[in-house]
Design a protein around this motif. Sequence first.
Motif, mmCIF file in Angstrom:
data_model
loop_
_atom_site.group_PDB
_atom_site.id
_atom_site.type_symbol
_atom_site.label_atom_id
_atom_site.label_comp_id
_atom_site.label_asym_id
_atom_site.label_seq_id
_atom_site.Cartn_x
_atom_site.Cartn_y
_atom_site.Cartn_z
ATOM 1 N N LYS A 12 -14.443 -10.381 -2.749
ATOM 2 C CA LYS A 12 -13.887 -11.596 -2.164
ATOM 3 C C LYS A 12 -13.196 -12.422 -3.227
ATOM 4 N N GLY A 13 -12.347 -13.315 -2.756
ATOM 5 C CA GLY A 13 -11.618 -14.181 -3.665
ATOM 6 C C GLY A 13 -10.527 -13.469 -4.442
ATOM 7 N N LEU A 14 -10.131 -12.276 -3.973
ATOM 8 C CA LEU A 14 -9.108 -11.516 -4.693
ATOM 9 C C LEU A 14 -7.746 -12.177 -4.527
ATOM 10 N N GLU A 15 -6.940 -12.016 -5.537
ATOM 11 C CA GLU A 15 -5.573 -12.538 -5.492
ATOM 12 C C GLU A 15 -4.744 -11.614 -4.608
ATOM 13 N N ASN A 16 -4.135 -12.164 -3.582
ATOM 14 C CA ASN A 16 -3.338 -11.344 -2.671
ATOM 15 C C ASN A 16 -2.024 -10.972 -3.345
ATOM 16 N N SER A 74 2.892 1.058 0.933
ATOM 17 C CA SER A 74 3.694 2.212 1.341
ATOM 18 C C SER A 74 5.129 2.006 0.870
ATOM 19 N N GLY A 75 5.701 3.034 0.341
ATOM 20 C CA GLY A 75 7.079 2.972 -0.121
ATOM 21 C C GLY A 75 7.235 2.553 -1.570
ATOM 22 N N THR A 76 6.286 1.803 -2.094
ATOM 23 C CA THR A 76 6.341 1.411 -3.511
ATOM 24 C C THR A 76 5.030 1.801 -4.166
ATOM 25 N N SER A 77 4.972 1.719 -5.483
ATOM 26 C CA SER A 77 3.724 2.085 -6.159
ATOM 27 C C SER A 77 2.664 1.024 -5.872
ATOM 28 N N ASP A 78 1.413 1.459 -5.850
ATOM 29 C CA ASP A 78 0.305 0.557 -5.551
ATOM 30 C C ASP A 78 0.166 -0.500 -6.641
ATOM 31 N N ASP A 79 -0.222 -1.709 -6.233
ATOM 32 C CA ASP A 79 -0.375 -2.819 -7.178
ATOM 33 C C ASP A 79 -1.796 -2.867 -7.730
ATOM 34 N N PHE A 80 -1.893 -3.162 -9.026
ATOM 35 C CA PHE A 80 -3.185 -3.360 -9.675
ATOM 36 C C PHE A 80 -3.639 -4.785 -9.361
ATOM 37 N N VAL A 81 -4.823 -4.928 -8.743
ATOM 38 C CA VAL A 81 -5.337 -6.243 -8.363
ATOM 39 C C VAL A 81 -6.228 -6.804 -9.466
ATOM 40 N N GLY A 82 -7.096 -5.959 -10.021
ATOM 41 C CA GLY A 82 -8.023 -6.391 -11.062
ATOM 42 C C GLY A 82 -9.088 -5.326 -11.246
ATOM 43 N N GLU A 83 -9.994 -5.558 -12.207
ATOM 44 C CA GLU A 83 -11.051 -4.572 -12.425
ATOM 45 C C GLU A 83 -12.338 -5.242 -12.845
ATOM 46 N N ALA A 84 -13.431 -4.539 -12.599
ATOM 47 C CA ALA A 84 -14.760 -4.989 -13.012
ATOM 48 C C ALA A 84 -15.382 -3.886 -13.856
#
Length: 143
Positions: free
Chosen positions: A14-18, A76-86
Amino acid sequence: MVHGTLEVLLVGAKGLENTDFLCNMDPYALLKCRSQEQRSSIASGKGSKPEWNESFVFTVSDQATELVIKLMDSDSGTSDDFVGEATIPLEAVYTEGSIPPTVYNVVKGEHYCGEIKVGLTFTPEDVRQRGLPEDFGGWKQSH
């Protein structure tokens, strides 16, 4: 050296940056423990509050010191975005055996960008299952 299985319960985040500007993002998780990598399902349209409730099993030794969970946005259509990591240290689960679902910070670079909830269970492998004879290291009983 301890060998066994590490079960990871990926509860949610939760609280992830969209990362999608026009619509909710479709997050998924990449779980990596040393050279093993597994992928969760895509939480389609769940945006910054995805729930997975999925379990993953890794074969580990206590040389595996951490579990890294990368959160990605499926595009879809573009490369997947990196949201963050733990990065989750594993030392405690080796000594405790299990850790109930706990919240860990998700970071992108040095910046906090949400949290992820993960439960861990470590089951040591029985030495006898590794193919050693049962009398290994002991005296055979004589009749």
